[in-house]
Design an enzyme around this catalytic site. Sequence first.
Site, short mmCIF file in Angstrom:
data_model
loop_
_atom_site.label_atom_id
_atom_site.label_comp_id
_atom_site.label_asym_id
_atom_site.label_seq_id
_atom_site.Cartn_x
_atom_site.Cartn_y
_atom_site.Cartn_z
N PRO A 124 1.00 -1.01 0.04
CA PRO A 124 -0.25 -0.18 0.47
C PRO A 124 0.73 1.31 -0.22
O PRO A 124 1.70 1.53 0.60
CB PRO A 124 -0.90 0.45 1.39
CG PRO A 124 -0.47 -1.26 1.61
CD PRO A 124 0.62 -2.28 1.31
N LYS B 243 4.17 5.43 3.88
CA LYS B 243 4.02 4.03 4.02
C LYS B 243 3.44 3.47 5.96
O LYS B 243 3.82 2.46 6.04
CB LYS B 243 4.21 3.05 3.20
CG LYS B 243 4.81 3.56 1.78
CD LYS B 243 5.24 2.52 0.51
CE LYS B 243 5.91 3.14 -0.03
NZ LYS B 243 6.71 2.20 -1.08
#
Length: 340
Positions: free
Chosen positions: A2, A50
Site C-alpha cells: 500500500p 507508508k
Amino acid sequence: MPEGPSLRKFHQLVAPFVGQLVVTVGGNSKKINPNMLEMLRLQDSQVHGKNLYLNFGLAENLGLPDSFLLPKHLQKEVNLPEETSDHKLESTSGLDGQEVPGSSSSIKALELGEEEKDPINNTPWWLNTSQNSGPWLCFHFGMFGSVRASEFSRATKANKRGDWKDPLPRLVLHFAKGFLAFYNCRIYWCLGPMVKPTSDILSEEFDRRQALEALKQANPVCYTLLDQRYFAGLGNIIKNEVLYLARIHPLSLGSCLTALNLESLLDHVVSFSAGWLQKKLEGKPQHHLIYQKEHCPAGHQVMKDSFESPNGFQRLTWWCPHCQPKVTPEEPNEVQVTQE
C-alpha cells in the site's frame, strides 16, 4: 504494498475508534504481546508516508484529536460510505521493497514483555499515567496489506492448495462497539512517528524544494522517486504513472533534465497522489495509464523491465519508449512537458 493514498484511507477507518478502550485483542502476531493492549485506550492515530502509527495509554476523558483529519488542501465534500461492511479496501500491488523507515538504527524498538510491569501498580512500566502518554505501535504493510473496520477479510479465490481459507489478521483490536483488523503488516513498538511531514507527498508541509534538489542528482529518476527520505508514501504505482504523465524515461538521470521537466514531474507526483486519495475516499477505482498495461493510452507498445536500485531492491517498471524517450548526457535535455 500500500502507498500513501491507501494509508490515508486506513487512517480514516481507524479515526472513529480514537478515544475508545481496547476490550480484547486477537491476531497471530508474534512480534508483540497483544495482551499488553487490553484495557488500554487508543489515544491517537497518525499516518506518515507508508506507515500507520497508533498511540495507547491510560488517559481518560479523551477527545478526538485533529491528527486524523485530512490536510486542508485535500479536504473536499466527500460522502463516505456509512456502513463499514462496504469498506472494501484496495491493496496496491507495487513491488516496492523500500526498507521500513526507522526500522533499524534510526529508531529504538521497544522489546516489551508481559512480565515487564511496574511492581507497585502491576501496569506496564512504559505507561506513565501522569503524562497520559505511552509508546506507539507502528504498522508497515506488506503486499496486499490492509485495515478492516468491523469486518474481516474474506477469501476471493482458492490458494495454491485449492483451499478457500480466509486471510488471518496480524492483529485485531476489539472495542465496545466494533473492531479493527490489521492484515499482512509488520508491527513493532516505537517512540513515535519518525517520518517528517516535509517528506510526505500527501502532507501540506511537503517540501518541494527538498524534493527538487533530490531529483536533480545524477541518479535515475525512478530510483529517486522511491526514496522515502524525500517522497514518503510514493510507491511503485505512483512512480510508473507520474513518469508517464511527465513523459520522462524511468532511467533518465535527473541531472540531465531541465528545471521545467523536474517541476512538471513534481507537479504530477502531488496531483496524482491527491487525486488517487480523493477517489479512494469517494469509493471510486483508480484507472492506470501505464502500470501493468500492454499499450499506453496513445496505442504504443509498453516496455516492462525490473531495475535494481542502489539499495538492492528490484522493482518492475512499465514505460512507453515512444512517449518517454530516454535522455542521456550527450543528448539535448529538453523533454516535452504535457499538462495531462
